[in-house]
Design a protein around this motif. Structure first.
Motif, PDB file in Angstrom:
ATOM      1  N   ASN A  62     -77.560  37.514  20.774  1.00  0.00           N
ATOM      2  CA  ASN A  62     -76.621  37.482  19.645  1.00  0.00           C
ATOM      3  C   ASN A  62     -75.338  38.252  19.943  1.00  0.00           C
ATOM      4  O   ASN A  62     -74.806  38.981  19.085  1.00  0.00           O
ATOM      5  N   LEU A  63     -74.833  38.085  21.165  1.00  0.00           N
ATOM      6  CA  LEU A  63     -73.626  38.797  21.565  1.00  0.00           C
ATOM      7  C   LEU A  63     -72.384  38.143  20.978  1.00  0.00           C
ATOM      8  O   LEU A  63     -72.353  36.939  20.719  1.00  0.00           O
ATOM      9  N   GLN A  64     -71.338  38.945  20.794  1.00  0.00           N
ATOM     10  CA  GLN A  64     -70.047  38.460  20.341  1.00  0.00           C
ATOM     11  C   GLN A  64     -68.957  39.098  21.202  1.00  0.00           C
ATOM     12  O   GLN A  64     -69.191  40.100  21.881  1.00  0.00           O
ATOM     13  N   VAL A  73     -73.175  43.592  21.270  1.00  0.00           N
ATOM     14  CA  VAL A  73     -73.825  43.570  19.959  1.00  0.00           C
ATOM     15  C   VAL A  73     -74.411  44.949  19.726  1.00  0.00           C
ATOM     16  O   VAL A  73     -74.945  45.581  20.650  1.00  0.00           O
TER      17      VAL A  73
END
Length: 245
Positions: A62-64, A73
């Motif tokens: 769920n990296l941004q 994250v």
């Protein structure tokens, strides 16, 4: 795919190596030629996308996108709130206040994130935090550059150092590294093997104590770099500055 850059150098002298368990190049007196390990290895091409394996990793974790470069994250924020030890410290003030806390009297005891550099986003630009940060390697290789701005006094130039993080401890690569508050750090991706030309990304964890908040964060401005380092070092390091500074 990102393009790897190839460089050839001639070293007039061997870099000065600190005699300890890590192979740390001390750059305070190095010339540009001697310090030429500080060059980009991967350069992203416009319109390119991450490789499928890296896309999968970004999705699973769920990296941004990170303002500092790469992806991140936050995985933990300690609910324990402690007195803010930086409240009287006006040495640098963040331009962003996105942490959601209006009360500046307290900080989370700690925070932890994943941070990922990739061939398409291979650079973490110079920035510093007021808090200390412990880094732990999970996969990949990279090079860190530290400007010891907190040690520069009376207009003196700051000490610089650089080291490689990776799993080859026999070659002096680091698995963990600590950056104390007040020091500027930058990083960039290296190939997964010393003489290779590919990378599946540099994935690390960072634990900040006390916890990270944007008001304790600062990008390195160009004029500050000019004041902290020599003209040769400034030319060598300018590409690691953020356009947001």
């Amino acid at each position: 795919m990102a393009r790897q850059l190839g460089y050839k150098y001639e070293y007039g002298h061997r870099p000065k190596i600190r005699k300890n368990s890590y192979q740390v190049i001390e750059m305070s007196t190095l010339s540009v030629t001697q310090a030429s390990v500080i060059v980009p290895t991967f350069v992203s091409q416009p319109g390119n996308v991450e490789a499928p394996g890296i896309q999968n990793l970004i999705s699973k974790l769920n990296l941004q996108r990170n303002l500092e470069g790469g992806y991140f994250v936050e995985t933990d924020r300690d609910p324990l709130r402690i007195p803010n030890p930086f409240r009287a410290d006006d040495s640098h003030t963040a331009k962003l206040s996105l942490d959601g806390y209006q009360d500046d009297s307290a900080r989370s005891a700690s925070t932890t994130i994943y941070h990922l550099l990739t061939p398409e986003h291979p650079t973490g630009v110079f920035h510093r935090n007021k808090a200390r940060t412990m880094h732990t390697l999970h996969k990949g290789r990279g090079r860190y550059v530290i400007i010891h701005a907190d040690q520069a006094e009376n207009g003196q130039k700051a000490r610089l150092e650089t080291f490689v993080v990776g799993h080859n401890v026999d070659k002096g690569e680091r698995l963990q590294w600590l950056v104390e508050g007040g020091k500027y750090k930058a990083s960039f991706l290296l190939p997964d093997t010393e003489h290779g030309n590919e990378s599946e990304g540099l994935l690390i964890s960072e634990t900040v104590v006390p916890g990270f908040e944007f008001r304790d964060h600062e990008f390195l401005p160009a004029d500050a770099l000019h004041n902290l380092v020599t003209a040769e070092q400034e030319n060598e390091l300018r590409w690691l500055l953020s356009a947001r500074a």
